[in-house]
Scaffold this motif. Structure first.
Motif, PDB file in Angstrom:
ATOM      1  N   LEU A 153      23.864  45.332-144.278  1.00  0.00           N
ATOM      2  CA  LEU A 153      25.189  44.732-144.384  1.00  0.00           C
ATOM      3  C   LEU A 153      26.044  45.453-145.426  1.00  0.00           C
ATOM      4  O   LEU A 153      27.237  45.685-145.216  1.00  0.00           O
ATOM      5  CB  LEU A 153      25.054  43.247-144.731  1.00  0.00           C
ATOM      6  CG  LEU A 153      26.288  42.393-144.574  1.00  0.00           C
ATOM      7  CD1 LEU A 153      26.813  42.426-143.146  1.00  0.00           C
ATOM      8  CD2 LEU A 153      25.962  40.959-144.974  1.00  0.00           C
ATOM      9  N   ALA A 154      25.437  45.831-146.548  1.00  0.00           N
ATOM     10  CA  ALA A 154      26.173  46.558-147.594  1.00  0.00           C
ATOM     11  C   ALA A 154      26.650  47.913-147.075  1.00  0.00           C
ATOM     12  O   ALA A 154      27.793  48.313-147.326  1.00  0.00           O
ATOM     13  CB  ALA A 154      25.296  46.737-148.830  1.00  0.00           C
ATOM     14  N   ALA A 155      25.805  48.618-146.332  1.00  0.00           N
ATOM     15  CA  ALA A 155      26.201  49.910-145.777  1.00  0.00           C
ATOM     16  C   ALA A 155      27.355  49.741-144.793  1.00  0.00           C
ATOM     17  O   ALA A 155      28.300  50.539-144.773  1.00  0.00           O
ATOM     18  CB  ALA A 155      25.011  50.575-145.091  1.00  0.00           C
ATOM     19  N   GLN A 156      27.299  48.686-143.993  1.00  0.00           N
ATOM     20  CA  GLN A 156      28.368  48.404-143.036  1.00  0.00           C
ATOM     21  C   GLN A 156      29.670  48.097-143.777  1.00  0.00           C
ATOM     22  O   GLN A 156      30.740  48.593-143.396  1.00  0.00           O
ATOM     23  CB  GLN A 156      27.951  47.221-142.167  1.00  0.00           C
ATOM     24  CG  GLN A 156      28.881  46.872-141.059  1.00  0.00           C
ATOM     25  CD  GLN A 156      28.344  45.707-140.226  1.00  0.00           C
ATOM     26  OE1 GLN A 156      27.221  45.255-140.392  1.00  0.00           O
ATOM     27  NE2 GLN A 156      29.163  45.209-139.331  1.00  0.00           N
ATOM     28  N   SER A 157      29.595  47.313-144.838  1.00  0.00           N
ATOM     29  CA  SER A 157      30.789  46.972-145.625  1.00  0.00           C
ATOM     30  C   SER A 157      31.378  48.198-146.309  1.00  0.00           C
ATOM     31  O   SER A 157      32.599  48.378-146.335  1.00  0.00           O
ATOM     32  CB  SER A 157      30.444  45.912-146.672  1.00  0.00           C
ATOM     33  OG  SER A 157      30.074  44.707-146.054  1.00  0.00           O
ATOM     34  N   ARG A 158      30.520  49.068-146.860  1.00  0.00           N
ATOM     35  CA  ARG A 158      31.017  50.297-147.501  1.00  0.00           C
ATOM     36  C   ARG A 158      31.715  51.189-146.480  1.00  0.00           C
ATOM     37  O   ARG A 158      32.766  51.771-146.772  1.00  0.00           O
ATOM     38  CB  ARG A 158      29.880  51.047-148.182  1.00  0.00           C
ATOM     39  CG  ARG A 158      29.437  50.433-149.493  1.00  0.00           C
ATOM     40  CD  ARG A 158      28.475  51.328-150.243  1.00  0.00           C
ATOM     41  NE  ARG A 158      27.265  51.590-149.485  1.00  0.00           N
ATOM     42  CZ  ARG A 158      26.173  50.825-149.527  1.00  0.00           C
ATOM     43  NH1 ARG A 158      26.144  49.752-150.287  1.00  0.00           N
ATOM     44  NH2 ARG A 158      25.106  51.134-148.814  1.00  0.00           N
ATOM     45  N   ALA A 159      31.152  51.299-145.290  1.00  0.00           N
ATOM     46  CA  ALA A 159      31.756  52.142-144.255  1.00  0.00           C
ATOM     47  C   ALA A 159      33.136  51.615-143.853  1.00  0.00           C
ATOM     48  O   ALA A 159      34.085  52.394-143.705  1.00  0.00           O
ATOM     49  CB  ALA A 159      30.834  52.216-143.037  1.00  0.00           C
ATOM     50  N   GLU A 160      33.261  50.296-143.702  1.00  0.00           N
ATOM     51  CA  GLU A 160      34.570  49.732-143.357  1.00  0.00           C
ATOM     52  C   GLU A 160      35.559  49.901-144.498  1.00  0.00           C
ATOM     53  O   GLU A 160      36.729  50.232-144.282  1.00  0.00           O
ATOM     54  CB  GLU A 160      34.438  48.251-142.991  1.00  0.00           C
ATOM     55  CG  GLU A 160      35.750  47.669-142.504  1.00  0.00           C
ATOM     56  CD  GLU A 160      35.631  46.252-141.987  1.00  0.00           C
ATOM     57  OE1 GLU A 160      36.678  45.689-141.611  1.00  0.00           O
ATOM     58  OE2 GLU A 160      34.520  45.705-141.963  1.00  0.00           O
ATOM     59  N   ARG A 161      35.101  49.680-145.743  1.00  0.00           N
ATOM     60  CA  ARG A 161      35.969  49.883-146.917  1.00  0.00           C
ATOM     61  C   ARG A 161      36.482  51.318-146.943  1.00  0.00           C
ATOM     62  O   ARG A 161      37.673  51.564-147.110  1.00  0.00           O
ATOM     63  CB  ARG A 161      35.176  49.593-148.199  1.00  0.00           C
ATOM     64  CG  ARG A 161      35.943  49.904-149.477  1.00  0.00           C
ATOM     65  CD  ARG A 161      35.038  50.199-150.643  1.00  0.00           C
ATOM     66  NE  ARG A 161      34.226  51.383-150.404  1.00  0.00           N
ATOM     67  CZ  ARG A 161      33.113  51.653-151.100  1.00  0.00           C
ATOM     68  NH1 ARG A 161      32.665  50.836-152.026  1.00  0.00           N
ATOM     69  NH2 ARG A 161      32.429  52.757-150.849  1.00  0.00           N
TER      70      ARG A 161
END
Length: 100
Positions: free
Chosen positions: A53-61
């Motif tokens: 989830l953190a990797a997904q959030s960083r990618a969207e950010r």
């Protein structure tokens, strides 16, 4: 070297039990050990999900940072983005430079 009770070395994964034989639960404390291993397994699963989830959030950010910079680089300077996101200018610079 392989032993009668299980396997060690390459191929044996102590976290998943792959490559090992399970011991039968007998003797004092086995219920406690089973509860602890079940808890550890659950925490391991939650940590892996949190990492995903953190990797997904960083990618969207990062995608949003790059979109803002591309649309209006004068308005969305490194400082303006850092202030808007609540992070450092260095993080913004890292994101922008990484995607050049």
């Amino acid at each position: 070297m392989a032993s009668e009770g299980g396997r060690s070395g390459p191929g044996a994964d102590p976290l998943t039990g792959i490559g090992t034989r399970r011991r039968s639960a007998s003797g004092p404390g086995s219920a406690t050990a089973d509860a602890r291993s079940a808890r550890a397994r659950e925490l391991h699963r939650k940590a892996a999900e949190a990492d995903r989830l953190a990797a997904q959030s960083r990618a969207e950010r990062d995608r949003l940072i790059l979109q803002l910079r591309a649309e209006d680089p004068d308005r969305w300077s490194y400082t303006a983005l850092a202030d808007a996101l609540g992070c450092s200018r260095e993080l913004i610079a890292l994101v922008v430079r990484r995607h050049r």
